[in-house]
Scaffold this active site. Structure first.
Site, mmCIF file in Angstrom:
data_model
loop_
_atom_site.group_PDB
_atom_site.id
_atom_site.type_symbol
_atom_site.label_atom_id
_atom_site.label_comp_id
_atom_site.label_asym_id
_atom_site.label_seq_id
_atom_site.Cartn_x
_atom_site.Cartn_y
_atom_site.Cartn_z
ATOM 1 N NE ARG A 72 -3.381 -0.338 2.818
ATOM 2 C CZ ARG A 72 -4.653 -0.509 2.441
ATOM 3 N NH1 ARG A 72 -5.322 0.505 1.965
ATOM 4 N NH2 ARG A 72 -5.238 -1.677 2.567
ATOM 5 N N GLY B 214 3.975 -8.914 -2.544
ATOM 6 C CA GLY B 214 4.596 -10.230 -2.380
ATOM 7 C C GLY B 214 3.852 -11.310 -3.151
ATOM 8 C CB SER C 278 -11.219 -8.381 3.444
ATOM 9 O OG SER C 278 -11.340 -7.235 4.269
ATOM 10 C CB ILE D 7 -20.776 -2.535 10.799
ATOM 11 C CG1 ILE D 7 -21.252 -3.783 11.545
ATOM 12 C CG2 ILE D 7 -20.111 -1.554 11.737
ATOM 13 C CD1 ILE D 7 -22.052 -3.510 12.764
ATOM 14 N N GLY E 205 -22.424 0.298 6.236
ATOM 15 C CA GLY E 205 -23.547 1.069 5.716
ATOM 16 C C GLY E 205 -24.086 2.051 6.744
ATOM 17 C CD GLU F 210 -18.874 2.202 12.020
ATOM 18 O OE1 GLU F 210 -18.760 1.615 13.114
ATOM 19 O OE2 GLU F 210 -17.890 2.385 11.269
ATOM 20 C CG MET G 22 -14.000 -10.141 7.501
ATOM 21 S SD MET G 22 -14.352 -9.603 5.824
ATOM 22 C CE MET G 22 -13.872 -11.047 4.878
ATOM 23 C CG HIS H 3 -24.090 7.165 41.626
ATOM 24 N ND1 HIS H 3 -25.097 6.841 40.740
ATOM 25 C CD2 HIS H 3 -24.434 8.332 42.216
ATOM 26 C CE1 HIS H 3 -26.032 7.780 40.804
ATOM 27 N NE2 HIS H 3 -25.655 8.700 41.692
#
Ligand code: FAD
Ligand code: NAI
Length: 471
Positions: A38, A118, A149, A187, A189, A191, A324, A450
């Site tokens: 990356r 790699g 992924s 999740i 979608g 967020e 994931m 408390h």
């Protein structure tokens, strides 16, 4: 370790799974190298996942709160303006400081870092196509696959990251769209729906299943969360399948079909977010060169010790089985190094928390009511609403509830499910209790400070075998 020599461990992928394994291996005195293509370390999570999404969620929440929820608190503000460029810059700064931090930790722990892609040449050799041009080769006694992924594409609707976006494009839109249609109410979608809805877009979420939150969310909690998100202005179409998309007009047009026999209709959005799940990524890895197979969902097949069929090649994180999630990937990376060092390692898959960082947050650990029903386990439930929690009341932030599930016979804790303010931090207590095999009475008899939100967990635990005090 020095370049050229055979490594104890070669890691392909510098995401959470790979970089954590690399640091740990360095700490244990291994000769270790990590290959990442990356250009920056941290993988999906740091670059285009967990971290940038939480930056946008936090700042969009502040903006929305200042706009709509400051006057009754006695705070009067003048002209409130959104500076989207600056909001994005704040996100980018968080990302770059964290990814550079990992590079520093690599140096500190003697991890050799190779920027490039790699590919397996044989069972002990990985060829690297360097980002700066040229090629090099590494040999490893052990090799770890941690390639992560990618977003699952929607057939017939090509992601250009401008108008049809994955989460990556949704984290970097250049202006607030008039309208956003989200395919998939999991999740990612929800967020992203929260972020852009708070910043002013009209957001519709189309979800194939009968409940939001993706797999793993307790149905009662998912319903409560949906109700709250709907009040915030997000529209939902559940039990609805997107069939096809047409990008030829100004707006993108989607054909949708109510999954349960409704009539076909269409829906339009300036931007469409495809968030229908993620799939393992092994492109260019050369698995075929070493005879390794993936299953029908593209996951690298491993045994319970993360070994592929070549025992010195292991695999962890999003590219193999399990949820994931970054913390799951991290703990697997650590477990692999423990296997190599000591011959054993451990991740408790029954005890991995999940958090959705909307406002309020949704967090859970252990089994859902629907899991327990399906398994035929006798259980009891205790709930406690935040509207009866003093701190939530004081904060004028009291939507949601805590739900504790315990074994009907032994009172052993089976699951904790929360929708409410601070749920993502609070779930740590439930996770620890579950990991230690606590009963719900153990939680209830533990003194909680408390006034704190965590008292809601104590009272929900109390309610499984007795009655809550404040409700
Ligand atoms: P990845 O992080 O995907 O890393 C794999 C790396 O390997 C990548 O950087 C890739 O470039 C590299 N690579 C691949 N092939 C090669 C090769 N052949 N050679 C060299 N390098 C290669 N999880 C949470 O727990 N909490 C969250 O809040 C959260 N938010 C998310 C938000 C979004 C928008 C997304 C998309 C995901 C989110 N996740 C979250 C999930 C989390 O990002 C992943 O579970 C996590 O990144 C998995 O780590 P990994 O190391 O297995 O894979
Ligand atoms: P997901 O699997 O959570 O949700 C995808 C949703 O899309 C499901 O509810 C599914 O029923 C629906 N869907 C599938 N096809 C559809 C169609 N044709 N029409 C309408 N709906 C459809 O996947 P998501 O949200 O893309 O996230 C991917 C992964 O990233 C998840 O595994 C998640 O754990 C991880 N992640 C974690 C976060 C966190 O921990 N806070 C944040 C973001 C992502």
């Amino acid at each position: 370790s020095e370049a050229g020599e055979e490594k104890d461990l070669v890691i392909i992928g510098g995401g959470v799974a790979g970089y954590v394994a690399a640091i740990k291996a360095g700490q244990e005195g291994f000769k270790v190298a990590c290959i990442e293509k990356r250009g920056t370390l941290g993988g999906t999570c740091l670059n285009v996942g967990c971290i940038p999404s939480k930056s946008l969620l936090n700042n969009s929440h502040l903006y929305h709160q200042i706009l709509h929820d400051s006057k009754p608190r006695g705070i009067e503000v003048g002209d409130v303006k959104l500076n989207l460029g600056q909001l994005m810059k704040s996100k980018d700064t968080a990302v770059s400081s964290l990814t550079k931090g990992i590079e520093f930790l690599f140096k500190k722990n003697g991890v050799e870092y190779h920027k490039g892609a790699g590919t397996f040449v044989d069972e002990h050799t990985v060829k690297i196509a360097l980002n700066d041009g040229g090629e090099t080769t590494l040999k490893g006694k052990n090799i770890l696959i941690a390639t992560g992924s990618e977003a699952t594409p929607f057939p017939g609707l090509e992601i250009d990251e401008k108008r049809v976006v994955s989460s990556t494009g949704a984290l970097s839109l250049e202006k607030v769209p008039e309208s956003l249609v989200v395919i998939g109410g999991g999740i990612i979608g929800l967020e992203m729906a929260s972020v852009w809805s708070r910043l002013g877009a009209k957001v519709t979420v189309v979800e194939f299943m009968g409940q939001i939150g993706g797999p793993g969310m307790d149905t009662e909690i998912a319903k409560a969360a949906q109700k709250i998100l709907k009040k915030q202005g997000i529209d939902f179409k559940l039990n609805t399948k997107v069939i096809s998309g047409d990008t030829s007009g100004d707006n993108i047009k989607l054909e949708i079909d109510a999954a349960k026999g409704g009539k076909p209709e269409s829906i339009e959005g300036e931007i469409v977010l495809v968030a229908i799940g993620r799939r393992p990524y092994t492109e260019g890895l050369g698995l075929e060169n070493i005879g390794l197979e993936v299953d029908e969902r593209g996951r690298v097949v491993i045994d319970s010790e993360y070994r592929t069929k070549h025992p010195h090649i292991r695999c962890v994180g999003d590219v193999t089985f399990g949820p994931m999630l970054a913390h799951k990937a991290e703990d697997e990376g650590l477990a692999v190094v423990e296997y190599l060092k000591k011959g054993y390692g451990h991740v408790n898959y029954g005890c991995i928390p999940g958090v959705m960082y909307t406002h309020p947050e949704v967090a859970w650990v252990g089994q859902t009511e629907q899991d327990l029903k399906a398994a035929g386990t006798a259980y009891k439930v205790g709930t406690f609403p935040f509207s009866a929690n003093s701190r939530a009341k004081t904060n004028v932030d009291s939507e949601g509830l805590v739900k504790v599930i315990a074994d009907a016979e032994t009172d052993r804790l089976l699951g904790v499910h929360i929708v409410g303010p601070g749920a993502g931090e609070m779930i740590a207590e439930g996770t620890l209790a579950l990991e230690y095999g606590a009963s719900s009475e153990d939680i209830a008899r533990t003194t909680h400070a408390h006034p704190t939100l965590s008292e809601a967990l104590k009272e929900a635990a109390m309610a499984t075998y007795n009655r809550a005090i404040h409700f």
